[in-house]
Scaffold this motif. Sequence first.
Motif, mmCIF file in Angstrom:
data_model
loop_
_atom_site.group_PDB
_atom_site.id
_atom_site.type_symbol
_atom_site.label_atom_id
_atom_site.label_comp_id
_atom_site.label_asym_id
_atom_site.label_seq_id
_atom_site.Cartn_x
_atom_site.Cartn_y
_atom_site.Cartn_z
ATOM 1 N N TYR A 190 7.795 -24.871 -24.778
ATOM 2 C CA TYR A 190 8.784 -24.350 -23.803
ATOM 3 C C TYR A 190 9.108 -25.140 -22.608
ATOM 4 C CZ TYR A 190 9.141 -19.511 -25.822
ATOM 5 O OH TYR A 190 9.258 -18.655 -26.722
ATOM 6 N N HIS A 191 8.036 -25.888 -22.082
ATOM 7 C CA HIS A 191 8.354 -26.793 -20.932
ATOM 8 C C HIS A 191 9.036 -27.960 -21.374
ATOM 9 C CE1 HIS A 191 7.326 -28.795 -17.285
ATOM 10 N NE2 HIS A 191 6.807 -29.773 -17.718
ATOM 11 N N ASN A 192 8.943 -28.543 -22.292
ATOM 12 C CA ASN A 192 9.762 -29.726 -22.617
ATOM 13 C C ASN A 192 11.060 -29.177 -23.182
ATOM 14 O OD1 ASN A 192 8.043 -32.174 -22.142
ATOM 15 N ND2 ASN A 192 6.667 -31.082 -23.658
ATOM 16 N N LEU A 193 11.315 -28.174 -23.858
ATOM 17 C CA LEU A 193 12.569 -27.668 -24.118
ATOM 18 C C LEU A 193 13.439 -27.297 -22.929
ATOM 19 C CD1 LEU A 193 14.435 -26.453 -26.384
ATOM 20 C CD2 LEU A 193 13.281 -24.127 -25.820
ATOM 21 N N CYS A 194 12.793 -26.921 -21.942
ATOM 22 C CA CYS A 194 13.483 -26.624 -20.534
ATOM 23 C C CYS A 194 13.847 -27.950 -20.092
ATOM 24 C CB CYS A 194 12.680 -25.932 -19.484
ATOM 25 S SG CYS A 194 13.034 -25.980 -17.851
ATOM 26 N N LEU A 195 13.274 -28.984 -19.835
ATOM 27 C CA LEU A 195 13.663 -30.261 -19.342
ATOM 28 C C LEU A 195 14.671 -30.997 -20.426
ATOM 29 C CD1 LEU A 195 10.155 -31.754 -18.894
ATOM 30 C CD2 LEU A 195 11.638 -30.807 -17.194
ATOM 31 N N ALA A 196 14.659 -30.669 -21.572
ATOM 32 C CA ALA A 196 15.804 -31.204 -22.548
ATOM 33 C C ALA A 196 16.982 -30.571 -22.244
ATOM 34 C CB ALA A 196 15.233 -31.304 -23.882
#
Length: 742
Positions: free
Chosen positions: A213-219
């Motif tokens: 979820y964290h990296n999905l948010c960033l991307a």
Amino acid sequence: MSQMTVDQALQLALQTQQSGEHAHAEEIFRQVLAAYPEQRDALHMLGALLFAQGRSPEGEELVRRAIALAPNEPLFQLTLATILTGTNRAPEAIQILQRLAHDNPNVPDVHLNLGVAFSALARHADAVEPYERTLKLSPGHMKAQLNLGITLCSLGRNEEAIWILRDATRRHPRVADLHATLGAALYQAGQWEAAVTACQEAIRLDPNSVPAYHNLCLALTDLGHLEDAAEAAKRTTELLPQFPSVHISYGEAMRRLGNFDECRRAYEHALTLHPNDPDLHNNLGNLLSDQSEFDAALAAYRRAIELGPNVLAYYSNLLYTLQFHPTISPEDSFAEHRKFDAAMCEPLRRLSTAHINDPAPARRLRIGYISTEFRSHALGFYLVALYANHDKSQVEVFSYADVAQPDAVTFRLRQNSERWIDIRGLSDDALAQRIRDDGIDILVDLHLHMGGNRALLFARKPAPVQIAFAGYPGTTGISAMDWRITDRHLEPPNLPPVPSSEKVLRSLETFWCYTPQVEVPINDLPADRAGYITFGNLNNFKKVNESTLGLWARVMRELPNSRILMLAAQGTHRRWATAILESQGIAPDRVGYINRGPVKDYLAAYHQIDLGLDTFPYNGHTTSLDAFWMGVPTVTITGNTPVSRAGFSQLSNLQLPDLAADSPDTFVTIATTLARDLPRLRHLRATLRPRMESSPLMDGPRFARDIESAYRHAWQAWCSQASRPPFTLPTPPTQWIGLDRW
């Protein structure tokens, strides 16, 4: 126990443990030890079980008892090392594991755990070899591939990480952590769409995967899918509220979405949970600065520096915000710059080495430009004209690019570079060495203290001549920066000089060379259709302050039917600005706002504006040029710092210095007089664009010659010093000195 052997009892305990019945397994192990207190396997297995349950002291004691009974048993030593690593004693674990690796070179788990111990100490470079050794002994070892991927990402070796992790996901397609880590590597490599796909697969496999979820948010944020990014970020805060980084991601998503109030709530709530996290204070400072709450922003940055004194971003954000503060004097601002230099830059002077560049004054020069903004960005568009018109017989252009998402502007700049070097993930030490190896004569800082800067690279002095230019006109405060470029209107020789750590080059007629970003036509004067004057200011809202709003209110009171249009994200700062104007006699229905949007929509907003009113003390820079390009004249007020003289410089180059005021009263007079002169406003609307095109503001060849003249002057000054005493190669060092990454 009498009905089964010890081995059978231990096997039963292991089976019970594997089925999740830990309490029952512990009971069996203890029954064995009650009957056989020195049963070493039972001691070891129970110790490992207790450690896995978080009962580390009891577990360690039992494992050490097992080792005392069998000191040469590698498995017992390996478990002890695992316990030591898990209880923040990785150096002790490394000593044990290095001995084990020497004596048992073909045991994969020994090398794996050695890598884990190095990783626990953030010794990422040391961790690579043990992980790679594990994979040689056991190809496809899932944990080794996962850990190696994470380690390579930490080292900025994203392409290698992606290769390892893609192989791992093929071998182990149902392991969510592998897909989530692949998403992180893809994100860091700038492959945002692929990162989204990897993270979504991780979430499908594990709906509670925080890293995914964290990296999905960033991307998603960088792709501009802000609502989806905010939803992903919100989920991370629900799953893992104890981690500050997830609140930062959520706040940033809200800020990018334009929801400043929710962003502020997120940061302030996170600070109640993590009051000593410096990144949270820094990000709150950024938000407060965007909302023109400069004193509160500076306090947040100072707290971040107090908690994290070795982080460049905290200092740079503070120093950049000082440029906008309406009451900070140039002297006080410079004093803060010098503090930054003493704290962050002076310690790096020891990394400087003698420069062996050929000190021939008239030879072709190697010019190095460093930026994250070699793309569709205001800075990138300024460079388009410079790059296209550089005299390649005089300069050789090296572009050190940290661009995650190249675009058409990137391509244009690359086409006009002799050398294009991708520096993504490169440390300051490594980049400094690359610049020395490339023989750069003049290294140009394009950012100063704006985002993406490499100030600490310049502190290392990798080039003999270093020049600050383009980000904004002002000082860097860095003692290793030799010069800064300005123009004769920003800092005329007859005015007292502003405090500066650099020497000043006034070779330019204009600090800016404008290149239109998109084609948008000019419309007729809006007042002819509306029946009233619409003033406007589409600058970054942080340039707006109470005194500026008061000055605009004075102008609007002179024209009772007038309106004003500003650019500002949703939030309390809009209500703050409206309330100040209302307190000055301007009804709320005369005040309008637009949100930040695509460039074409932003330029089209000038179709609603008749006359621009500038900000102070930080004038409009690119924004004013955009206004002129759209046929909108802008009245400015001229100050005593470079950023407060930008309007005067641009108007002087347009042969319209009469629109630059030297006092608030004059500003009101000029603005109200022009607002009442509809024939002149119509004429300016029709002629400002061709006036710009024929002015120095869009004369690329002249701009490039002026810049090159500044470079040549700075180079010759260095040559005059370098040629005395006679030029000789420096003596090589007697030994290499290992330097930790700053």
